[in-house]
Design a protein around this motif. Structure first.
Motif, short mmCIF file in Angstrom:
data_model
loop_
_atom_site.label_atom_id
_atom_site.label_comp_id
_atom_site.label_asym_id
_atom_site.label_seq_id
_atom_site.Cartn_x
_atom_site.Cartn_y
_atom_site.Cartn_z
N GLU A 110 0.94 -1.18 -0.10
CA GLU A 110 -0.07 -0.05 -0.18
C GLU A 110 0.99 1.20 0.00
O GLU A 110 1.88 1.25 0.65
CB GLU A 110 -1.07 -0.12 1.13
CG GLU A 110 -1.96 -0.94 1.14
CD GLU A 110 -3.03 -0.92 0.12
OE1 GLU A 110 -2.97 0.29 -0.59
OE2 GLU A 110 -3.78 -1.84 0.03
N PRO A 111 0.38 2.31 -0.74
CA PRO A 111 -0.89 2.75 -1.15
C PRO A 111 -1.24 1.92 -2.65
O PRO A 111 -2.00 2.06 -3.39
CB PRO A 111 -1.20 3.99 -1.04
CG PRO A 111 0.52 4.53 -1.36
CD PRO A 111 1.00 3.56 -0.59
N SER A 114 -3.87 -0.60 -3.74
CA SER A 114 -5.26 -0.09 -3.83
C SER A 114 -5.52 0.80 -5.19
O SER A 114 -6.48 0.77 -5.89
CB SER A 114 -5.65 0.81 -2.77
OG SER A 114 -5.62 0.06 -1.30
N ALA A 123 -6.61 3.90 -1.26
CA ALA A 123 -5.28 4.41 -1.42
C ALA A 123 -4.88 5.75 -0.71
O ALA A 123 -3.83 5.77 -0.12
CB ALA A 123 -4.87 4.74 -3.09
N GLY A 126 -4.26 6.38 3.73
CA GLY A 126 -2.99 6.72 4.66
C GLY A 126 -2.81 8.12 4.82
O GLY A 126 -1.71 8.45 5.43
N SER A 130 0.68 8.28 2.59
CA SER A 130 0.37 7.65 1.30
C SER A 130 0.83 8.67 -0.09
O SER A 130 1.07 8.14 -1.03
CB SER A 130 -1.19 7.21 1.31
OG SER A 130 -1.41 6.24 2.22
#
Length: 346
Positions: A110-111, A114, A123, A126, A130
């Motif tokens: 991640e991100p 996603s 995504a 975070g 992120s």
């Protein structure tokens, strides 16, 4: 043979009519064109024209010398569309998909995982961490020239998901006219945006007439390096400055060095720029684009995580007499490709 008085009067009137037609056809008649044809007539349009007139008319008590005619504009949601995501976010998401074959680990990391599943909300779960990870993986470790080329290539091919138009066509026609009108009256127009400065600079001159040196935005760190015998500026995976909220007046002071007399935004992130503009001496113009047209664009304000415009910011604007643009009421055209389409009934 003498011509009667009525005949002579008819001949004179006919000659005058022909002369007037000649002036119109040859462009000699002094008819001023509408500087803001995509703005509907009303108090909003007149507030702009009236302000420009009073600060540019010699002898006016509000006259402002040309060097001090500084106008600043937010970009996302003020000059071009920001829904359903910021355009730069679409650029980053597309870059993840392009680079994914080189990074098999992204399928579970991640991100990125996603993004590859099409789950943008996941995504972004975070938050800033992120976003920085996505930016670092897709937009750094290259020279500034290489990044410019990536942005321009993307703009040449990418299409907006709702309108299927190039992102460079998702600009607001009334605001393009406003930028042109201000420059014709001695203003220097700047973009002051929370978006990436490096993302905007390759294309703003062509789209808005705003050259790269008049674009202020969020930025990452860079450094000078030699590639063989050629010097380059490399983009680093480190944040330098966020040009949003209280950061905007700081960036204006750092990059421009003059307080604007004219400023336009559309969200809570522009409030401090508008307050900074309003706090100067002399005549000032502060404007907010309020998105109220769900048919031709979007209707949103406090209910949106993108370009949020809270009731408190609107209250401040109205209490202080700032100009709030009602997109549905005040704009005859929203996007250039919608020319000829009437606004939906209120």
């Amino acid at each position: 043979m003498r011509t009667s008085v009525p005949v002579r009067r008819f001949q004179a009137a006919w000659c005058l009519a022909l002369y007037a037609l000649f002036l119109l056809l040859t462009g000699c008649a002094s008819v001023k064109p509408d500087p803001l044809p995509s703005w509907n007539e009303g108090s909003t349009k007149q507030s702009i024209i009236g302000f420009v007139a009073k600060v540019t008319t010699p002898g006016s008590p509000d006259f402002v010398p040309v060097p001090e005619r500084i106008a600043t504009f937010d970009n996302d949601g003020t000059l071009w569309a920001e829904q359903p995501l910021y355009s730069q976010a679409f650029f980053i998401l597309d870059r993840v998909k392009v680079l994914a074959p080189q990074h098999p680990e992204w399928r579970t990391q991640e991100p990125f995982a996603s993004v590859l599943k099409g789950d943008v909300r996941g995504a972004m779960a975070g938050g800033e961490k992120s976003i920085l990870a996505l930016v670092g993986a897709t937009s750094t470790g290259m020279s500034t020239a290489e990044f410019d080329a990536l942005v321009l290539d993307w703009l040449a091919t990418a299409k907006h998901p709702r309108f299927n138009q190039p992102y460079s066509s998702m600009v607001y026609q009334p605001m393009i006219e406003l930028l042109t009108y201000l420059r014709a009256n001695g203003f220097k127009t700047f973009i002051v945006s929370g978006g990436g400065m490096a993302f905007m600079r390759p294309w703003t001159e062509k789209v808005y007439g705003v050259p790269p040196e008049q674009v202020v935005g969020s930025s990452g760190k860079t450094q000078y390096e030699m590639r063989g015998s050629a010097p380059v500026i490399m983009r680093l995976a480190e944040l330098n400055f966020i040009d949003d909220g209280p950061g905007k007046p700081v960036a204006i002071n750092t990059h421009i060095g003059r307080r604007p007399i004219f400023a336009f935004g559309n969200s809570d992130g522009d409030l401090q720029m508008l307050q900074w503009t309003a706090a100067g001496t002399g005549a000032r113009f502060m404007g907010i684009v309020h998105h109220t047209d769900a048919a031709r664009e979007w209707a949103y304000d406090s209910n949106s995580s993108v370009g949020k415009l809270s009731a408190s910011t609107l209250d401040i604007a109205r209490t202080k007499g700032w100009t709030v643009v009602d997109m549905k009421r005040d704009w005859a055209v929203v996007f250039p490709f919608q020319a000829g389409q009437a606004a939906s009934p209120r």
